[in-house]
Write an enzyme that holds these catalytic residues in place. Structure first.
Site, PDB file in Angstrom:
ATOM      1  N   GLU A  62      51.932  -3.218  41.371  1.00 23.29           N
ATOM      2  CA  GLU A  62      51.939  -4.498  40.653  1.00 23.29           C
ATOM      3  C   GLU A  62      51.771  -5.573  41.713  1.00 23.29           C
ATOM      4  OE1 GLU A  62      52.116  -4.905  37.429  1.00 23.29           O
ATOM      5  OE2 GLU A  62      52.989  -3.065  36.648  1.00 23.29           O
ATOM      6  N   CYS A  67      53.881 -13.944  40.015  1.00 22.84           N
ATOM      7  CA  CYS A  67      52.558 -13.310  40.086  1.00 22.84           C
ATOM      8  C   CYS A  67      51.702 -13.764  38.922  1.00 22.84           C
ATOM      9  CB  CYS A  67      52.721 -11.797  40.080  1.00 22.84           C
ATOM     10  SG  CYS A  67      53.775 -11.208  38.749  1.00 22.84           S
TER      11      CYS A  67
HETATM   12  P1  NAP Z   1      55.411  -8.544  50.060  1.00 20.81           P
HETATM   13  O1  NAP Z   1      55.480  -9.178  51.384  1.00 20.81           O
HETATM   14  O2  NAP Z   1      54.334  -7.555  49.810  1.00 20.81           O
HETATM   15  O3  NAP Z   1      56.848  -7.880  49.804  1.00 20.81           O
HETATM   16  C1  NAP Z   1      57.138  -7.109  48.672  1.00 20.81           C
HETATM   17  C2  NAP Z   1      57.944  -5.888  49.102  1.00 20.81           C
HETATM   18  O4  NAP Z   1      57.106  -5.041  49.904  1.00 20.81           O
HETATM   19  C3  NAP Z   1      59.144  -6.220  49.975  1.00 20.81           C
HETATM   20  O5  NAP Z   1      60.181  -5.302  49.708  1.00 20.81           O
HETATM   21  C4  NAP Z   1      58.605  -6.040  51.371  1.00 20.81           C
HETATM   22  O6  NAP Z   1      59.602  -5.779  52.334  1.00 20.81           O
HETATM   23  C5  NAP Z   1      57.698  -4.834  51.192  1.00 20.81           C
HETATM   24  N1  NAP Z   1      56.625  -4.714  52.157  1.00 20.81           N
HETATM   25  C6  NAP Z   1      55.966  -5.679  52.826  1.00 20.81           C
HETATM   26  N2  NAP Z   1      54.989  -5.152  53.579  1.00 20.81           N
HETATM   27  C7  NAP Z   1      55.022  -3.814  53.389  1.00 20.81           C
HETATM   28  C8  NAP Z   1      54.267  -2.711  53.896  1.00 20.81           C
HETATM   29  N3  NAP Z   1      53.277  -2.888  54.743  1.00 20.81           N
HETATM   30  N4  NAP Z   1      54.587  -1.470  53.488  1.00 20.81           N
HETATM   31  C9  NAP Z   1      55.590  -1.270  52.611  1.00 20.81           C
HETATM   32  N5  NAP Z   1      56.333  -2.276  52.101  1.00 20.81           N
HETATM   33  C10 NAP Z   1      56.061  -3.528  52.474  1.00 20.81           C
HETATM   34  O7  NAP Z   1      55.276  -9.569  48.891  1.00 20.81           O
HETATM   35  P2  NAP Z   1      55.873 -11.034  48.840  1.00 20.81           P
HETATM   36  O8  NAP Z   1      54.894 -11.900  49.489  1.00 20.81           O
HETATM   37  O9  NAP Z   1      57.271 -11.085  49.267  1.00 20.81           O
HETATM   38  O10 NAP Z   1      55.871 -11.216  47.246  1.00 20.81           O
HETATM   39  C11 NAP Z   1      54.966 -11.970  46.601  1.00 20.81           C
HETATM   40  C12 NAP Z   1      53.750 -11.184  46.151  1.00 20.81           C
HETATM   41  O11 NAP Z   1      54.129 -10.240  45.147  1.00 20.81           O
HETATM   42  C13 NAP Z   1      52.744 -12.082  45.505  1.00 20.81           C
HETATM   43  O12 NAP Z   1      51.437 -11.714  45.829  1.00 20.81           O
HETATM   44  C14 NAP Z   1      53.011 -11.860  44.029  1.00 20.81           C
HETATM   45  O13 NAP Z   1      51.943 -12.231  43.186  1.00 20.81           O
HETATM   46  C15 NAP Z   1      53.315 -10.408  43.994  1.00 20.81           C
HETATM   47  N6  NAP Z   1      54.053 -10.043  42.783  1.00 20.81           N
HETATM   48  C16 NAP Z   1      53.438  -9.285  41.842  1.00 20.81           C
HETATM   49  C17 NAP Z   1      54.084  -8.976  40.648  1.00 20.81           C
HETATM   50  C18 NAP Z   1      53.434  -8.128  39.586  1.00 20.81           C
HETATM   51  O14 NAP Z   1      54.140  -7.646  38.712  1.00 20.81           O
HETATM   52  N7  NAP Z   1      52.125  -7.938  39.591  1.00 20.81           N
HETATM   53  C19 NAP Z   1      55.377  -9.457  40.435  1.00 20.81           C
HETATM   54  C20 NAP Z   1      55.978 -10.251  41.410  1.00 20.81           C
HETATM   55  C21 NAP Z   1      55.303 -10.520  42.593  1.00 20.81           C
HETATM   56  P3  NAP Z   1      60.081  -6.929  53.359  1.00 20.81           P
HETATM   57  O15 NAP Z   1      60.692  -7.996  52.570  1.00 20.81           O
HETATM   58  O16 NAP Z   1      61.053  -6.192  54.224  1.00 20.81           O
HETATM   59  O17 NAP Z   1      58.844  -7.361  54.097  1.00 20.81           O
END
Ligand code: NAP
Length: 459
Positions: free
Chosen positions: A228, A262
């Site tokens: 997601e 998102c």
């Molecule tokens: P993010 O950096 O990707 O973090 C999300 C989760 O993934 C966190 O637990 C993070 O851990 C972990 N993570 C980060 N890099 C990783 C990697 N290389 N391998 C494995 N895990 C990893 O996302 P964000 O920027 O905090 O969140 C916002 C994004 O999420 C936006 O793009 C938003 O649109 C999207 N989102 C999508 C939905 C949906 O349902 N489609 C819902 C909500 C948000 P750490 O915190 O330890 O880095």
């Protein structure tokens, strides 16, 4: 990255937590694997008792849990309470509906008989983001635990207290050890974890980068994933829309969770005939939003989740303006303590601007003028994402026809993209794959086993 609570309103570091050692993680994997062997055999009634209790406890503890969300990621307290209620309703929904969704499915082969039995697959890993710390976890944990799977959860590193509070809800609800386990693990260790034979599949909600790396590790280990990811949802305003109400929803769609959703409405695509009036009213509404303490009930605008989030968003706006976009209002951080970004509107955005093709994760609206439906559809689809989208019009039939032409996992008519337990949620293209919520959400991590009975004399 260390697990830390840093208050986005004050910038103050409140609490930090140790990353778990390899030995500690191995022990948690073992416990979860052992728990699965019992949990998979439990009746729906037994599973329901725990999951319904999680919902009940969540509602009982709403004030405390909501305050934790606000403390750790800056969501306005009213919205935090709304998130707790939504998350509780997801646990309650699957507690009562799972048995029906997972009933045997009879088939009609030419000879003999057959049915599909829906069995759990084992221990699942969830990787979840900070923007809705309780709701995102509920979407994954509630259906899968009701299906007989067990959960290991790596939450975002800026919401450690929310992560622990969720685990405590399960413990207090009477869950056996290993049913739901919080992991404080850094994201660069996720690949190794996915390779562990105990983990059978992974669900990630987050950015494209994180999604790609989890999907690659799953591919390498032949494990299923659900992703997601981000979005840049269009919000189309046709010339026959009820304008005042549409503007109200536009403000809500862009500003909920301070724009950090998102499925937030990110690109406003407005027909020429109503463009000027829409823009004037939208701008006036955004300009009334004053920053304030997110813990106070009447605050209209909260801070962004982190200093980095604020800096990144400010830079995206600056770059877009440099590329030729016009800044109608806002554009900078507020000159005060905390991660406060001014509500911002960009117009006349050229295709090479970041605002045109990147996700803007905060209170920044991109507004486009279009003259025809063709133009509106082309612009709505001019994105690599495909999460949600909204169409505002008084002509329902016209909107439904238009919805067929939008490349997205969800299209809402006369409402911004939303979420509720009984409607599926998910995207297409770079917004990910798979679905959460509704009957589709419980269907992702199952072994749909065929049981076929034949007459031994049949050929
Ligand atoms: P993010 O950096 O990707 O973090 C999300 C989760 O993934 C966190 O637990 C993070 O851990 C972990 N993570 C980060 N890099 C990783 C990697 N290389 N391998 C494995 N895990 C990893 O996302 P964000 O920027 O905090 O969140 C916002 C994004 O999420 C936006 O793009 C938003 O649109 C999207 N989102 C999508 C939905 C949906 O349902 N489609 C819902 C909500 C948000 P750490 O915190 O330890 O880095």
């Amino acid at each position: 990255m260390a697990y830390k609570t840093v208050n986005p309103f004050t910038g103050e570091e409140v609490k930090s937590f140790e990353i778990m050692s390899k030995q500690a993680i191995d022990a948690k994997l073992k416990t979860a694997a052992a728990c699965y062997e019992d949990w998979r055999k439990n009746s729906f009634e037994d599973r329901k008792k725990i999951v319904q209790k999680v919902a009940d406890l969540m509602r009982e503890r709403s004030d405390v849990l909501a305050a934790l969300i606000t403390l750790e990621m800056g969501k306005r307290i009213k919205e935090s309470k709304g998130e707790i209620e939504l998350a509780a309703s997801i646990y309650a929904y699957y507690a009562t509906q799972a048995e029906k969704f997972l009933a045997d499915e009879p088939l009609s082969p030419e000879k003999g008989s057959a049915y599909i039995r829906k069995e759990p697959i084992g221990v699942l890993l969830g990787v979840e983001p900070w923007n809705y710390p309780f709701y995102q976890v509920a979407r994954f944990a509630a259906p899968n635990i009701m299906a007989g799977n067990c959960i290991l959860l790596k939450h975002a590193s800026n919401v450690p207290q929310c992560a622990l509070a969720i685990e405590k809800l399960f413990i207090d609800a009477g869950a056996p050890e290993g049913l739901y386990t919080n992991l404080f693990i850094s994201s660069d260790k996720i690949e190794d974890l996915i390779a562990d034979p105990v983990i059978k599949a992974v669900s990630l909600t987050g950015s494209e980068g994180a999604g790609a790396s989890v999907a690659a590790a799953c591919g390498k280990n032949l494990k299923k994933s659900v992703l997601e990811l981000g979005g840049s949802d269009p919000f189309i305003v046709l010339e026959d829309a009820e304008l005042d109400k549409t503007v109200k929803w536009a403000v809500y769609g862009r500003m909920q969770n301070c724009g950090q959703a998102c499925t937030a409405a990110k690109r406003f695509i407005v027909m020429d005939k109503v463009y000027d009036e829409f823009l004037e009213k939208f701008k006036a509404a955004l300009e009334t939003m004053e920053p304030g303490d997110p813990m106070l009930e009447d605050t209209k605008l909260g801070p962004l989740s982190s200093k980095t989030a604020l800096e990144d968003l400010e830079e995206q706006v600056e770059k877009s303006v440099k590329a030729g976009a016009k800044l109608l209002t806002g554009g900078k951080r507020f000159d005060r303590k905390g991660n406060f970004m001014q509500p911002t509107i960009l117009t006349d955005i050229p295709e090479n601007a970041e605002a045109f093709h990147e996700e803007l994760f905060g209170p920044v609206a991109s507004v486009y003028r279009v003259h025809t439906e063709e133009e509106a559809v082309a612009l709505a689809n001019a994105t690599r994402f495909g999460l949600g989208g909204a169409i505002f019009t008084t002509d329902e039939k016209r909107a439904q026809k238009l919805a067929e032409r939008i490349n997205a996992g969800m299209v809402f008519i006369n409402h911004p993209t939303g979420s509720q337990p009984d409607l599926p949620f998910g995207g297409t293209n770079q917004s990910g794959y798979g679905r959460e919520l509704s009957y589709l959400g419980i269907d992702e991590f199952l072994n749909k086993k065929l049981v076929r009975t034949s007459d031994i004399n049949d050929r």
